[in-house]
Design an enzyme around this catalytic site. Structure first.
Site, PDB file in Angstrom:
ATOM      1  N   GLN A  24       0.822  -1.212   0.000  1.00  0.00           N
ATOM      2  CA  GLN A  24       0.000   0.000   0.000  1.00  0.00           C
ATOM      3  C   GLN A  24       0.856   1.262   0.000  1.00  0.00           C
ATOM      4  OE1 GLN A  24      -3.082  -2.098   3.072  1.00  0.00           O
ATOM      5  NE2 GLN A  24      -3.350   0.092   2.829  1.00  0.00           N
TER       6      GLN A  24
ATOM      7  N   ARG B 205      -9.453  -0.001   7.856  1.00  0.00           N
ATOM      8  CA  ARG B 205     -10.643   0.715   7.390  1.00  0.00           C
ATOM      9  C   ARG B 205     -10.963   1.902   8.285  1.00  0.00           C
ATOM     10  NH1 ARG B 205     -14.163  -2.585   3.389  1.00  0.00           N
ATOM     11  NH2 ARG B 205     -15.144  -0.754   2.534  1.00  0.00           N
ATOM     12  N   CYS B 206      -9.923   2.623   8.697  1.00  0.00           N
ATOM     13  CA  CYS B 206     -10.130   3.822   9.496  1.00  0.00           C
ATOM     14  C   CYS B 206      -8.812   4.574   9.530  1.00  0.00           C
ATOM     15  CB  CYS B 206     -10.548   3.481  10.925  1.00  0.00           C
ATOM     16  SG  CYS B 206      -9.249   2.700  11.896  1.00  0.00           S
TER      17      CYS B 206
ATOM     18  N   GLU C 218     -13.196   5.287   5.061  1.00  0.00           N
ATOM     19  CA  GLU C 218     -13.348   4.391   6.190  1.00  0.00           C
ATOM     20  C   GLU C 218     -14.358   4.873   7.226  1.00  0.00           C
ATOM     21  OE1 GLU C 218     -11.698   2.261   4.950  1.00  0.00           O
ATOM     22  OE2 GLU C 218      -9.851   3.041   4.111  1.00  0.00           O
TER      23      GLU C 218
END
Length: 784
Positions: free
Chosen positions: A221, A368-369, A738
Site C-alpha cells: 500500500q 478501514r479507518c 473508512e
C-alpha cells in the site's frame, strides 16, 4: 427526442469506474499472476507454539527433497545481519527466529524450491526442537509482576510494558469531574480483528547480481516508503531498488507493514541469483500479519443534571503482540485515539494510554479507518449511550444537546485537534427524519408493554483523516505528504502519476475526475498510474483514509499549476493580455468575448509547437502536497433491531447512514465505499473475532472460525448525505473511505443496548452473539 449528453467526468458525476473494465473480465494483474523466467518459490515454516525457546533446527530432511534449492534459517540471516528488522513504530522484529518464538505462526525457517508445492512439503519437514515457555495472552497478565518476559533480547527491557502516552489536560479534567452532578463509567473491550483482504500478502523478488538492481513486485500500500525501508534494512542502494505494486486485491491497512517474508524472499534472490516468489495462504495471513483493534478501554464521563458533558477521562490498554509494530505516526503511540471526544463540545479531557507485549502476532494497523479512530469513536458513543440510559434521556436528544455547533468551527478539541468544519445537528436530523425516529420510539414503547425487545441504536462520529501535516505526522521518520505528477501530451491526452496506491478505491476514475474538473480534459483521456517507484513521484501511499485528502489535493494543485501555464499560452494564441483570459470547463476565452476561445487541447498542442518567446516547452509538472491540517468527515448512523428473548438472536430491521465527507468526487464510488464500511462494521459488531486460548493458540485462523459477513447476513443500508466542504482542501473534499467502519459498530451495539438497557444491561462486548445476549438476559431474569 432529446439526446443524453455523455458525462465528461467532472467532480460530482457518477461515471463508471474505468478500472472495472479489466477487473470484471479477469484481466487484472495481481502479484500471483507474475511469473518470471527461472523463478523459484518460497514457503515458510512457522511455529506451532506461542512462546518457546528454540533448542535446535534440523533442516536435513527438508534439504534432501528433490527440487529444494535452499533452506534459510535465522542463523544464516544473522551472518548477513538480516535476522532482525526495524518496525514502523521504532521497535525491532525478528525476520527469522534466532532465540525463541514469541507468537504462534512466527517465521522460523524458509524453504526455496523450484515448485511451490515442493517448497510447502519440504517446509513441513523442517524439524525444530522447542522448549515450550508459559504464554501471556492478555495485556493485563503481561503487566503483572513476575509475568514471563517476552522481549528478553532487548537490552534494559525488564517487563512487558511498551509505552505510556497521554493527551489532554489532567488538572482541568479533574476540576470538571469535581464539579459534575453525575459520572457515567464504562469498561469495554474492542476485540482483535483482521483486515483479511481477498488477496493475501506476497512478493516476487528479482535481484540482478550483475547490475545490483532489485525489482520487487509487492502487495504494498506504500511502495515508495517500502523502498526506502528496504534500502535501510537490506543495505541495498535505494536508486537500485524498484518496487512495483500491481493490482491489489484489498488492503485495509494489512499491506502497510513490511513482513519477514518480504525480507527473506529478497535476501534469497540476492544470494541465489534467481527470482523468488512468496505468497502466503489464508491461515498465514490471519495468524501472522497486521491485526486491528485489541484495545481495552475504560471511560468516565462527567455530566451536569441537564445532560451536558463537562469532562471526559479515558484509560486504555493496548495489546500490541510480540513486537511493537503498529503502522501509525511516530509521535502518537496509540494512533489518533485522542480524537475520543468525538462530535461533542467537551471542555476538558484527559487520555492515558499504555501498551503491552503479549504472545500474539504484532502489527496494529489502520483497518478501514484512520489510526485507531474506530476504537475512539466506539468508546465515546457507547459512553453517551449509557449516559442517556442512566439519565433517562433520549439518545438523540443528549447528542443534540452536546454537539459542537456549526458556528464554533474551526473548533479546537480538548485533546488538541482542530476540526475544520461540520454541521452535526443537520446530519443527525436528516438521519432521524429518514428513519422515522419519533414514530419508532412510540412503537418501541408499545412493544415493551408486551415484553418484546426492540432497540434503536444511535451513533454519531467524527473521523480525522488525511495525515499530515508533515511537521506533526510521519511514519518511520518519513513526513506524511503526498504527490502528483501530471503530463498533458500534444494531443490533449494526459497521464497522471501518483504517490498513493489503490487497493480497490477507484483511483483511476476519481483522480482523473479531479483533472477533468480543473483542466477540462475528459476523464476518459486521463490515464492514472500508481505503484511503480521508478515511474511515479515519491509519496507515502494509501492507508488511514488519506488518498483523497492528500493525494487528491496534490492532483488538484498540480492541475492548477498547469492551468496557470496554459493560460499564458492561451493569451499568446488569442493575442490578448493574460489578465483578460478566463477559463471555464476546458476553454480559455477573452473576457467579454466567449466566442473567441481556445480549448485545453488547442493549448496543449501549442505547448509543444507555438509558445510565447522565452517560455519552456511542454505542459507538465509535479506537486508535493503537505496538508495544512487534516480533514474531519462526520455522520450519524441509526440502527433498528429486534431481539428474541428465547434465543438472544438479534435481527437488524433497518440501518440508516448519513455521511458528510465534504465534496463527493464520484458519488457512486463514495456510496460503494460506505456500503463496504457499513458491512465491515456489521461484521465487527456481530461476528468477527480473533481470540486465543491460554496457550496462545489462535482461534481465528481460518474462515470457518473467523466469520466474515456475506450478502445473506448483511442488512440493507439506507443512505443519506449532507455536504460541508473542508475549507482548506483544494476541492473541499474530506475523504470518506473508512468513516462507515468508524461509526457503525457503535450504532449496532447501541441498538442492542437500547433494547435491553431498561433491564439493567448496559454493556455487551463485541461481537454481540446470541449466546452473549441470552446470557445477559438470563442474568437479568428476562430470558424466556
Amino acid at each position: 427526442m432529446a439526446v443524453e449528453t455523455p458525462l465528461k467526468g467532472n467532480i460530482g458525476e457518477s461515471i463508471r469506474r474505468k478500472e472495472d473494465d479489466r477487473f470484471i473480465r479477469g484481466r487484472g494483474n495481481y502479484l500471483d499472476d507474475i511469473a518470471l523466467p527461472g523463478m523459484l518459490h518460497m514457503s515458510i515454516h512457522r511455529s506451532p507454539f506461542a512462546h518457546a525457546r528454540i533448542k535446535s533446527i534440523n533442516t536435513e530432511a527438508a534439504s534432501a527433497v528433490p527440487g529444494v534449492i535452499a533452506v534459510v534459517t535465522g542463523a544464516l540471516l544473522a551472518q548477513h545481519k538480516l535476522a532482525w528488522m526495524p518496525t514502523l513504530s521504532g521497535d525491532t522484529q525478528a525476520v527469522l527466529v534466532t532465540d525463541k518464538v514469541r507468537f504462534q505462526g512466527q517465521e522460523v525457517a524458509c524453504v526455496i524450491a523450484t515448485d511451490p508445492y515442493v517448497a510447502r512439503d519440504a517446509a513441513a519437514l523442517v524439524e525444530v526442537d522447542y522448549e515450550v515457555l508459559p504464554a501471556v495472552v492478555s495485556p493485563q497478565n503481561a503487566l503483572k509482576p513476575g509475568a514471563p518476559l517476552i522481549r528478553d533480547e532487548k537490552e534494559g527491557q525488564t517487563n512487558n510494558h511498551i509505552y505510556h502516552w497521554e493527551a489532554g489536560d489532567k488538572a482541568k479534567t479533574d476540576e470538571a469531574f469535581a464539579k459534575a452532578d453525575r459520572v457515567v463509567k464504562l469498561d469495554t473491550f474492542y476485540p482483535r480483528c483482521h483486515p483479511s483482504p481477498l488477496e493475501t500478502c506476497g512478493i516476487v523478488a528479482d535481484i540482478n547480481s550483475a547490475t545490483g538492481h532489485a525489482t520487487l513486485y509487492m502487495t504494498s500500500q506504500a511502495p515508495h516508503a517500502h523502498r526506502t525501508l528496504f534500502a535501510i534494512v537490506a543495505g541495498l542502494p535505494e536508486q537500485n531498488i524498484r518496487i512495483i505494486s500491481p493490482d491489489i486485491g484489498g488492503g485495509f491497512g494489512n499491506k502497510v507493514p513490511i513482513y519477514p517474508g518480504y525480507v527473506v524472499a529478497t535476501a534469497a534472490s540476492l544470494l541465489i541469483g534467481k527470482p523468488v516468489k512468496w505468497v502466503e495462504d489464508r491461515s498465514e495471513n490471519l495468524i501472522s500479519t497486521g491485526f486491528a483493534r485489541d484495545f481495552h478501554m475504560s471511560g468516565e464521563m462527567a455530566l451536569s443534571n441537564e445532560g451536558r458533558i463537562l469532562g471526559l477521562r479515558v484509560k486504555l490498554l493496548s495489546d500490541n503482540g510480540a513486537f511493537y509494530a503498529d503502522a501509525q505516526p511516530t509521535k502518537f503511540k496509540a494512533g489518533l485515539f485522542h480524537i475520543v471526544t468525538g462530535s461533542y463540545d467537551v471542555a476538558a479531557a484527559h487520555v492515558e494510554a499504555d501498551g503491552a507485549y503479549t504472545n500474539k502476532a504484532p502489527g496494529g494497523v489502520a483497518y478501514r479507518c484512520s489510526f485507531r479512530v474506530t476504537e475512539a469513536s466506539y468508546l465515546i458513543e457507547r459512553l453517551v449511550e449509557n449516559a442517556a440510559i442512566e439519565m433517562k434521556m433520549d439518545p438523540a436528544d443528549i447528542r443534540l444537546k452536546n454537539f459542537i455547533k456549526p458556528e464554533q468551527f474551526p473548533y479546537t478539541s480538548a485533546t488538541g485537534f482542530e476540526y475544520d468544519s461540520g454541521d452535526y445537528p443537520r446530519a443527525m436530523q436528516l438521519a432521524l427524519d429518514k428513519l422515522g425516529y419519533r414514530e419508532l420510539r412510540k412503537e418501541q414503547a408499545e412493544k415493551r408493554k408486551k415484553g418484546e425487545l426492540m432497540g434503536i441504536g444511535v451513533a454519531s462520529f467524527t473521523e480525522v483523516v488525511g495525515a499530515g501535516p508533515g511537521k506533526h505526522y510521519d511514519i518511520a521518520g518519513l513526513r506524511m505528504f503526498d504527490s502528483a505528477e501530471l503530463r498533458v501530451h500534444p494531443t490533449g491526452k494526459a497521464i497522471l502519476k501518483l504517490g498513493v496506491k489503490s487497493q480497490g478505491q477507484g483511483h483511476e476514475t476519481t483522480f482523473a475526475q479531479i483533472v477533468t474538473e480543473e483542466l477540462g480534459i475528459p476523464a476518459a483521456d486521463v490515464e492514472v498510474q500508481e505503484g511503480d517507484t521508478d515511474n511515479t513521484p515519491y509519496g507515502l501511499g494509501t492507508y488511514a483514509s488519506r488518498s483523497t485528502p492528500v493525494g487528491g489535493a496534490a492532483t488538484a494543485m498540480v492541475s492548477r499549476k498547469l492551468r496557470d501555464k496554459a493560460k499564458k499560452i492561451a493569451a499568446h494564441l488569442l493575442e490578448a493580455s493574460e489578465v483578460d483570459i478566463e477559463f471555464d470547463h476546458g476553454k480559455f476565452f477573452v473576457r467579454g468575448s466567449p466566442s473567441k476561445s481556445k480549448t485545453i487541447q488547442d493549448v496543449a498542442f501549442a505547448a509543444y509547437t507555438n509558445l510565447p518567446d522565452g517560455m519552456e516547452a511542454g505542459l507538465e509538472g509535479v506537486t508535493y502536497y503537505d496538508p495544512p491540517n487534516m480533514t474531519y468527515p462526520f455522520g450519524t448512523y441509526l440502527v433498528v433491531v429486534d431481539i428474541d428473548r428465547g434465543t438472544g438472536q438479534v435481527k437488524v430491521r433497518r440501518m440508516v447512514a448519513v455521511d458528510d465527507c465534504g465534496v463527493r468526487i464520484n458519488p457512486m464510488v463514495v456510496e460503494g465505499q460506505i456500503h463496504g464500511g457499513l458491512t465491515e462494521g456489521f461484521g465487527i459488531a456481530f461476528m468477527q473475532l480473533i481470540t486465543f486460548d491460554e496457550e496462545g493458540n489462535c482461534l481465528g485462523s481460518n474462515f470457518t472460525d473467523y466469520l466474515l459477513p456475506t450478502a445473506w447476513e448483511t442488512p440493507k443500508f439506507e443512505m443519506g448525505e449532507t455536504v460541508t466542504p473542508s475549507p482548506h482542501h483544494p476541492i473541499g473534499a474530506k475523504g470518506v473511505g473508512e468513516s462507515a467502519t468508524v461509526g457503525s459498530p457503535a450504532a449496532f451495539v447501541n441498538a442492542v443496548i437500547d433494547a435491553v438497557g431498561h433491564l439493567g444491561i448496559t454493556n455487551i462486548d463485541m461481537p454481540v452473539t446470541s449466546d452473549k445476549v441470552w446470557e445477559a438476559l438470563n442474568k437479568a431474569g428476562a430470558a424466556e
